[in-house]
Structures are given as structure tokens and as C-alpha cells.
Design an enzyme around this catalytic site. Structure first.
Site, PDB file in Angstrom:
ATOM      1  N   TRP A  70      25.075 -88.774  21.605  1.00 35.28           N
ATOM      2  CA  TRP A  70      26.092 -88.929  20.539  1.00 35.28           C
ATOM      3  C   TRP A  70      27.396 -88.025  20.861  1.00 35.28           C
ATOM      4  O   TRP A  70      27.424 -87.015  21.117  1.00 35.28           O
ATOM      5  CB  TRP A  70      25.806 -88.689  19.159  1.00 35.28           C
ATOM      6  CG  TRP A  70      26.937 -88.596  18.200  1.00 35.28           C
ATOM      7  CD1 TRP A  70      27.821 -87.596  17.806  1.00 35.28           C
ATOM      8  CD2 TRP A  70      27.152 -89.547  17.261  1.00 35.28           C
ATOM      9  NE1 TRP A  70      28.655 -87.943  16.922  1.00 35.28           N
ATOM     10  CE2 TRP A  70      28.460 -89.310  16.599  1.00 35.28           C
ATOM     11  CE3 TRP A  70      26.705 -90.963  17.066  1.00 35.28           C
ATOM     12  CZ2 TRP A  70      29.026 -89.814  15.434  1.00 35.28           C
ATOM     13  CZ3 TRP A  70      27.396 -91.610  16.145  1.00 35.28           C
ATOM     14  CH2 TRP A  70      28.512 -91.091  15.344  1.00 35.28           C
ATOM     15  N   ASN A  85      31.542 -87.981  19.271  1.00 36.13           N
ATOM     16  CA  ASN A  85      32.792 -88.605  18.494  1.00 36.13           C
ATOM     17  C   ASN A  85      34.031 -87.867  18.736  1.00 36.13           C
ATOM     18  O   ASN A  85      34.361 -87.792  20.112  1.00 36.13           O
ATOM     19  CB  ASN A  85      32.467 -88.545  16.795  1.00 36.13           C
ATOM     20  CG  ASN A  85      31.999 -87.079  16.406  1.00 36.13           C
ATOM     21  OD1 ASN A  85      31.074 -86.563  16.510  1.00 36.13           O
ATOM     22  ND2 ASN A  85      32.829 -86.541  15.509  1.00 36.13           N
ATOM     23  N   ASP A  86      34.761 -87.218  17.938  1.00 37.36           N
ATOM     24  CA  ASP A  86      36.214 -87.194  18.027  1.00 37.36           C
ATOM     25  C   ASP A  86      36.721 -86.288  19.306  1.00 37.36           C
ATOM     26  O   ASP A  86      35.998 -85.337  19.770  1.00 37.36           O
ATOM     27  CB  ASP A  86      36.690 -85.911  16.949  1.00 37.36           C
ATOM     28  CG  ASP A  86      36.044 -85.848  15.823  1.00 37.36           C
ATOM     29  OD1 ASP A  86      35.612 -86.975  15.276  1.00 37.36           O
ATOM     30  OD2 ASP A  86      36.471 -85.520  14.797  1.00 37.36           O
ATOM     31  N   GLN A 109      33.207 -83.903  20.409  1.00 36.84           N
ATOM     32  CA  GLN A 109      32.252 -83.673  19.515  1.00 36.84           C
ATOM     33  C   GLN A 109      30.982 -84.261  19.964  1.00 36.84           C
ATOM     34  O   GLN A 109      30.902 -85.269  20.486  1.00 36.84           O
ATOM     35  CB  GLN A 109      32.523 -84.290  18.041  1.00 36.84           C
ATOM     36  CG  GLN A 109      33.871 -83.438  17.435  1.00 36.84           C
ATOM     37  CD  GLN A 109      33.426 -82.341  16.862  1.00 36.84           C
ATOM     38  OE1 GLN A 109      32.579 -82.062  15.739  1.00 36.84           O
ATOM     39  NE2 GLN A 109      33.659 -81.278  17.509  1.00 36.84           N
ATOM     40  N   SER A 137      35.951 -79.972  14.976  1.00 42.51           N
ATOM     41  CA  SER A 137      37.065 -80.474  15.709  1.00 42.51           C
ATOM     42  C   SER A 137      38.141 -79.316  15.832  1.00 42.51           C
ATOM     43  O   SER A 137      38.355 -78.517  14.876  1.00 42.51           O
ATOM     44  CB  SER A 137      37.564 -81.772  15.277  1.00 42.51           C
ATOM     45  OG  SER A 137      36.570 -82.918  15.669  1.00 42.51           O
ATOM     46  N   ARG A 153      39.446 -78.267   7.424  1.00 43.96           N
ATOM     47  CA  ARG A 153      39.091 -78.657   8.946  1.00 43.96           C
ATOM     48  C   ARG A 153      40.021 -79.275   9.912  1.00 43.96           C
ATOM     49  O   ARG A 153      41.085 -79.840   9.341  1.00 43.96           O
ATOM     50  CB  ARG A 153      37.663 -79.246   9.083  1.00 43.96           C
ATOM     51  CG  ARG A 153      37.558 -80.559   8.357  1.00 43.96           C
ATOM     52  CD  ARG A 153      36.357 -81.155   8.625  1.00 43.96           C
ATOM     53  NE  ARG A 153      36.136 -82.609   8.258  1.00 43.96           N
ATOM     54  CZ  ARG A 153      35.686 -82.712   7.128  1.00 43.96           C
ATOM     55  NH1 ARG A 153      35.042 -81.790   6.048  1.00 43.96           N
ATOM     56  NH2 ARG A 153      35.458 -84.018   6.490  1.00 43.96           N
ATOM     57  N   ASP A 154      39.731 -79.055  11.234  1.00 46.97           N
ATOM     58  CA  ASP A 154      40.596 -79.735  12.318  1.00 46.97           C
ATOM     59  C   ASP A 154      41.865 -79.380  12.567  1.00 46.97           C
ATOM     60  O   ASP A 154      42.765 -79.776  12.249  1.00 46.97           O
ATOM     61  CB  ASP A 154      40.658 -81.142  11.844  1.00 46.97           C
ATOM     62  CG  ASP A 154      39.246 -81.600  11.528  1.00 46.97           C
ATOM     63  OD1 ASP A 154      38.049 -81.109  12.031  1.00 46.97           O
ATOM     64  OD2 ASP A 154      39.004 -82.800  10.963  1.00 46.97           O
ATOM     65  N   GLU A 160      41.539 -85.873   7.937  1.00 52.17           N
ATOM     66  CA  GLU A 160      40.942 -85.093   8.959  1.00 52.17           C
ATOM     67  C   GLU A 160      41.783 -85.064  10.308  1.00 52.17           C
ATOM     68  O   GLU A 160      42.807 -86.024  10.277  1.00 52.17           O
ATOM     69  CB  GLU A 160      39.715 -85.912   9.236  1.00 52.17           C
ATOM     70  CG  GLU A 160      38.441 -85.964   8.111  1.00 52.17           C
ATOM     71  CD  GLU A 160      37.325 -86.345   8.417  1.00 52.17           C
ATOM     72  OE1 GLU A 160      36.092 -85.727   8.450  1.00 52.17           O
ATOM     73  OE2 GLU A 160      37.236 -87.632   8.943  1.00 52.17           O
TER      74      GLU A 160
HETATM   75  N1  DQQ Z   1      34.741 -85.250  12.785  1.00 46.79           N
HETATM   76  C1  DQQ Z   1      34.508 -83.890  12.954  1.00 46.79           C
HETATM   77  C2  DQQ Z   1      35.097 -83.132  11.996  1.00 46.79           C
HETATM   78  C3  DQQ Z   1      36.166 -84.058  11.685  1.00 46.79           C
HETATM   79  C4  DQQ Z   1      35.340 -85.409  11.737  1.00 46.79           C
HETATM   80  C5  DQQ Z   1      32.898 -83.379  12.861  1.00 46.79           C
HETATM   81  C6  DQQ Z   1      36.273 -86.688  12.178  1.00 46.79           C
HETATM   82  O1  DQQ Z   1      35.724 -81.666  12.374  1.00 46.79           O
HETATM   83  O2  DQQ Z   1      36.679 -83.886  10.343  1.00 46.79           O
HETATM   84  O3  DQQ Z   1      32.065 -83.917  14.187  1.00 46.79           O
HETATM   85  O4  DQQ Z   1      35.610 -87.586  12.672  1.00 46.79           O
END
Ligand code: DQQ
Length: 567
Positions: A54, A56-57, A73, A118, A181-182, A236
Site C-alpha cells: 500500500w 498513499n500521500d 506513506q 505525512s 498533522r502534516d 490534511e
Molecule cells: N494520510 C496520512 C496523514 C494525512 C493523510 C496518513 C492524508 O498524515 O493526513 O497516512 O491522506
């Protein structure tokens, strides 16, 4: 000739049917579910993702000593989102061929033991990259941490050392521990102090929470956020950067001065919304030119399809700003587990302000063109009302196609109804089969020969007083005969000037990904499609016009795309 007649019959049947009867009428060379998984049908050939699991970001893209770095991620243990999440890491010399390295950040300490979420990279003076990222601490509280490369002479930046004084920021008053976060890339103000924004939720406000620091280690909370939105849910992955008013060149995050506007992006409600405005550096406030970030259909979006948690960076080598977004799957988690992977990073897109300065324009970075191989081209080809033709001689499942349409009788376009405020909903009624005057016309990509499976990326033009509004749609409703797939149709409006009677479309088709750029990149729609037919052998590509008026394909160029290293 036979093929042409065959196609016309199919166009009439398929575009005018409700899609239920035709499935029985024609034979589809379909694969079983197991074969689809075994063939890795949807795996991209020129989009970035690691071989398994998997993602993601996109996190902290940066250029350093000859290499572009993209972190993301990553769940190293499977094809679903599951904690602990780590920072995967890939590097490239050309932004198209990638080497996948070991994970850059993995949970090790109480301040990130439950995940490394992230964050962003900032280059400190002396060409020293540092990373600010969100840690899920031992209590699952979200905190902001700092990491530095272990060895600055390593262009691969393989090893990272976490600052012993982490965390640097903990959830401020009014922000719950799971809504903080982020961090963005930091920027330097006129006073020489650093600023960074962190995404969050405070009461009913989505916020870009602002901090300031002299030394990048001690961060002081600013009373007011950089900006906020009401009832949007958590913001986010905020992103904040300057754009030049009179050039396509990108700018470093800390540049401030004349002929500059600012972009603030926040990810919420599954979309990446942005506003253009100015930055009051005395008050440390973003001032949008529009209504700001509201989550309504009047907001600008980077992409009107699947594209989330994006991040930009300034490429100092080519003086441009590059944008990456996460493109999620549309199939089921159980399919993803069988496939062994889920998630793709978009093609890197150069991003700049439009000539009128009202919106951003996105275009695949020029390096994408180096992947082009076999080429077919047409020009000045009339597409009569209710007709289609097939683009042959290329591999339709791995293609870059770019075309421009001319509308000889554009003034006959239907009148736009001001009640139509949601392009996505409009695309679900004004479908590729719903004939109008100026459109629908566009592409059928990832189509089976009998057209029972097809994804229509198309335009329809409306008259709005003395201007024209173009509806751009990506219709996935017939993209697959398979069940259990999200086949939502996406849509965007493009406002044209009176003089415009041309509209362009570019689609990058990579097995299960269709990234489309309308009107030279003024509207982008990304979709995921999972047809039933044998994608490598049986994909077809058509151009269609289902409007009653003719359109002219001024130019059409399509190229097979190379498989990139790392795929
Ligand atoms: N994905 C991350 C977070 C963020 C979110 C976690 C956005 O830090 O807010 O994998 O897709």
C-alpha cells in the site's frame, strides 16, 4: 471500410443504449477474476509506485545532489492502509525512472512509535535538507517531529536521524490529539524567522496552524492560523507556496516580493482544494482573492477526479514547481490484497499561474515526453455528428494522446442553465450518450473492441451570454463489466473566452490510470479503470463526436509510452 461501418453501428448501439441490453448482444473476450489478478492487469508502467504493498500521500519531494527524491506513506506489510505506516523512499535522476530504496523513516521512538505520517522537506541554508513529519506517539497523539540526513555527502539520503528533542510541536489548545498533522515545507519571513503550517481541526474550523522559529527546533505557536475554512472537516496536507504572475517559472517557498501571488491548498472531504491570493507577511496571513477554501463546487480543485494529499516542491534545477498527488484505487480492498499492491503517485505535473492569473495550470513535466515511442498523427480530420474513429497503430493501454478540437459552429451551442452549479452531477446526466449540439466529443479510452467496456473523456460546450462554458467529463460508468468497483463519473467546468473555438485534451493512459488535462491543463481529471478484457492485448482507443454538429480534429498525436525503470 468494414471496420468503420462496424464502429458506427456500435456507436449508435452503445452510446444510445442504456447499457443493459448490449452486454448480452456482443461477445466480450473477458478474463476471469483470477486471471485479472494474475496478469496484474491494472499495474502501471510509467506511474511511480513501489513493487508491492500500500502507498498513499507523497511526502517531502526534494532535489538533492543530482537526484530527485520522493517519499510516500507506505505500509511495508500489506496492500491495505494499516498502522504502523512508514516513509517509503524512491529516487530518480529524471523524475520518470525510479530506484526504490529502503524506508527512510520507520517508527522507532515514543514520539512516532505508532506511525510516521505525512510531512515535508525544507532545504536549510548550506543546502541541508531536513524533514518535518507527523509522528503518532505512544498514545496515538499526533505530534510534529524533525529528522536530518545522517550523511550529507550521500546523494541518496538513505539514512535519517531523528532529533533527540522530538516532538517539536504537540496539539495546541482547542485541537484534539488526532487532528494535528502534516507540516508544510517551511518558509522564511522578512524577519529571518522560519514559518511552517500544520493541518488541523479546531472546533468546526479546518485550519492551517502557524508556527514560527528562529532555529528550526524551537517553534512558537502563532495566535491566528495562516488561514481556515468553516465546516470543512480537518485540513490534511496543507501546502503553501508563491507563484509568479508573469512567468511559468516556479519560486522557492521563501521568495516574497513583487509580481507574486500565493497558493494555499488543503486536502479535505476527499479532494484537494486551492485558493489563490496574497500573503500578508506582517500579519502572517493568507488573503484569498476568492471565497477561500469552502469545499463547495465554486472552489478550485487541482483535479476533479481521484487526486489527494498532494504536495509540491520547487525544482531549483529547472526552476519550476512540481506537483504530485496520491491516486487511490477504485477496486475493493480484497482485490488489492489479491493484487498485492494499492495506490499510485500521479505523473509529476508542472504547476503555474494561468495567463489571466485566476487559476493554476498543470501540465505533465517535460520529461514525460521522453517516454514517447511509436507515434501516430492526424490533422484536420472532420468528425461528423454522431461518429467515431479508431486510433490504431499504438498500444492503447499505455499511451499519451494529445488532440485539439475545433468547433466550426460554436455559436450554435446550447445555452447554459445557471442552475447547473455542480459539473460532476451534470456529467452524470449529460453523458457521452446524451447528444447535444456542440458535443459530447472526446476520447473513448481503455475500450473493448465491442465498446461494452469504455471510459469516455469528453467535452460539451454551452453558451453563456457572450462566452462559452465547457463541461469536461470523465465517465467511468461503463469502464468495466466487473462489479464492486467505484465507477463514479467526474466533471469540471472550463470557462472559455469568446474568441476560443478550440479546445485541447491530453490523456495519459497507463493500464488502470487515466490522467486527463483539458484546455491545456486548466482542468484535470484523474480516473481509475479496471476493465474485464485482456488489457495488454485488447485495449482500443477511439475519438468520438456524439453531438449533432461536426467537430474538426485539428491535430491528434498519440504515442506508445515506455515502461519506466522501477515499474
Ligand atoms: N494520510 C496520512 C496523514 C494525512 C493523510 C496518513 C492524508 O498524515 O493526513 O497516512 O491522506
Amino acid at each position: 471500410m468494414k471496420t468503420f461501418v462496424f464502429c458506427i453501428i456500435y456507436l449508435c448501439c452503445v452510446l444510445h443504449s442504456n447499457g443493459t441490453d448490449i452486454h448480452d448482444t456482443f461477445y466480450v473476450a473477458s478474463l476471469s477474476h483470477d486471471q485479472i489478478v494474475k496478469n496484474q492487469q491494472g499495474k502501471p508502467s510509467f506511474h511511480l509506485r513501489p513493487p508491492h504493498n500500500w502507498i498513499n500521500d507523497p511526502n517531502g519531494p526534494v532535489y538533492y545532489k543530482g537526484f530527485y527524491h520522493l517519499f510516500y506513506q507506505y505500509n511495508p506489510k500489506g496492500a491495505v492502509f494499516k498502522k504502523p505506516i512508514v516513509w517509503g523512499h524512491s529516487v530518480s535522476r529524471d523524475l520518470t525512472n525510479w530506484i526504490h530504496l529502503n524506508n527512510a523513516l520507520v517508527p522507532t521512538d515514543p514520539f512516532d512509535i505508532n506511525s510516521c505520517y505525512s510531512g515535508s522537506t525544507t532545504i536549510l541554508p548550506g543546502n541541508k535538507p531536513v524533514v518535518l513529519y507527523t509522528g503518532l506517539d505512544a498514545n496515538n497523539q499526533q505530534v510534529q517531529n524533525l529528522a536530518k540526513p545522517k550523511n550529507l555527502s550521500d546523494p541518496f539520503l538513505k539514512e535519517w536521524i531523528k532529533y533527540s528533542g522530538n516532538p517539536l510541536m504537540t496539539p495546541p489548545k482547542g485541537v484534539t490529539p488526532d487532528n494535528f498533522r502534516d507540516p508544510t515545507t517551511a518558509w522564511k519571513g522578512k524577519d529571518g524567522n522560519w514559518r511552517v503550517a500544520v493541518g488541523g481541526l479546531r472546533g468546526n474550523l479546518g485550519v492551517a496552524i502557524l508556527y514560527r522559529s528562529k532555529d528550526f527546533v524551537h517553534w512558537i505557536l502563532h495566535d491566528d492560523p495562516l488561514y481556515f475554512g468553516m465546516n470543512t472537516g480537518i485540513w490534511e496536507c496543507p501546502d503553501f507556496y508563491p507563484v509568479s504572475v508573469n512567468s511559468r517559472h516556479g519560486l522557492d517557498n521563501s521568495v516574497n516580493g513583487k509580481n507574486i501571488k500565493y497558493v494555499l491548498k488543503a486536502s479535505f472531504q476527499s479532494h484537494d482544494y486551492y485558493a489563490i491570493g496574497s500573503y500578508d507577511s506582517n500579519k502572517d496571513k493568507f488573503v484569498p482573492e476568492s471565497k477561500g477554501l469552502t469545499g463547495s463546487t465554486s472552489d478550485w480543485r487541482y483535479d476533479y477526479g481521484k487526486f489527494y494529499a498532494s504536495k509540491t516542491f520547487y525544482d531549483s534545477v529547472k526552476k519550476r514547481r512540481i506537483l504530485w498527488g496520491w491516486i487511490n484505487e477504485s477496486d475493493s480492498s480484497s482485490d488489492d490484497i489479491k493484487k498485492g499492491w494499492a495506490g499510485i503517485q500521479s505523473i509529476p505535473r508542472q504547476v503555474y499561474l494561468s495567463d489571466a492569473g485566476r487559476q493554476l495550470v498543470q501540465w505533465p513535466i517535460e520529461e514525460t515526453e521522453k517516454l514517447r515511442e511509436k507515434h501516430v498523427t492526424y490533422s484536420n480530420k472532420k468528425l461528423k455528428g454522431k461518429s467515431l474513429f479508431e486510433v490504431t497503430g499504438i498500444t492503447a493501454s499505455q499511451v499519451d494522446i494529445q488532440l485539439s478540437f475545433n468547433l466550426p459552429k460554436i455559436e450554435e451551442a446550447e445555452v447554459f442553465d445557471p442552475k447547473w452549479d455542480d459539473p460532476q452531477t451534470l456529467c452524470s446526466t449529460k453523458t457521452a450518450s446524451a447528444s447535444g449540439r456542440a458535443g459530447p466529443f472526446g476520447l473513448l479510452v481503455m475500450a473493448s473492441q465491442d465498446l461494452t467496456e469504455q471510459t469516455a473523456v469528453f467535452f460539451r460546450v454551452f453558451k453563456d451570454n457572450h462566452k462559452f462554458i465547457v463541461l469536461m467529463c470523465s465517465d467511468q460508468s461503463r469502464s468495466s463489466l466487473r462489479e464492486g468497483i467505484d465507477k463514479t463519473t467526474y466533471g469540471a467546468f472550463i470557462h472559455m473566452d469568446h474568441e476560443d473555438d478550440m479546445i485541447s485534451l491530453r490523456s495519459l493512459v497507463d493500464h488502470s490510470v487515466v490522467e486527463s488535462f483539458g484546455a491545456d491543463g486548466r482542468a484535470c481529471i484523474t480516473a481509475r479503470v479496471y476493465p474485464h478484457f485482456h488489457v495488454k492485448k485488447e485495449a482500443h482507443l477511439y475519438v468520438f463526436n456524439n453531438g449533432s454538429n461536426d467537430v474538426v480534429i485539428k491535430t491528434l498525436d498519440a504515442w506508445n509510452m515506455k515502461k519506466t525503470k522501477g515499474n
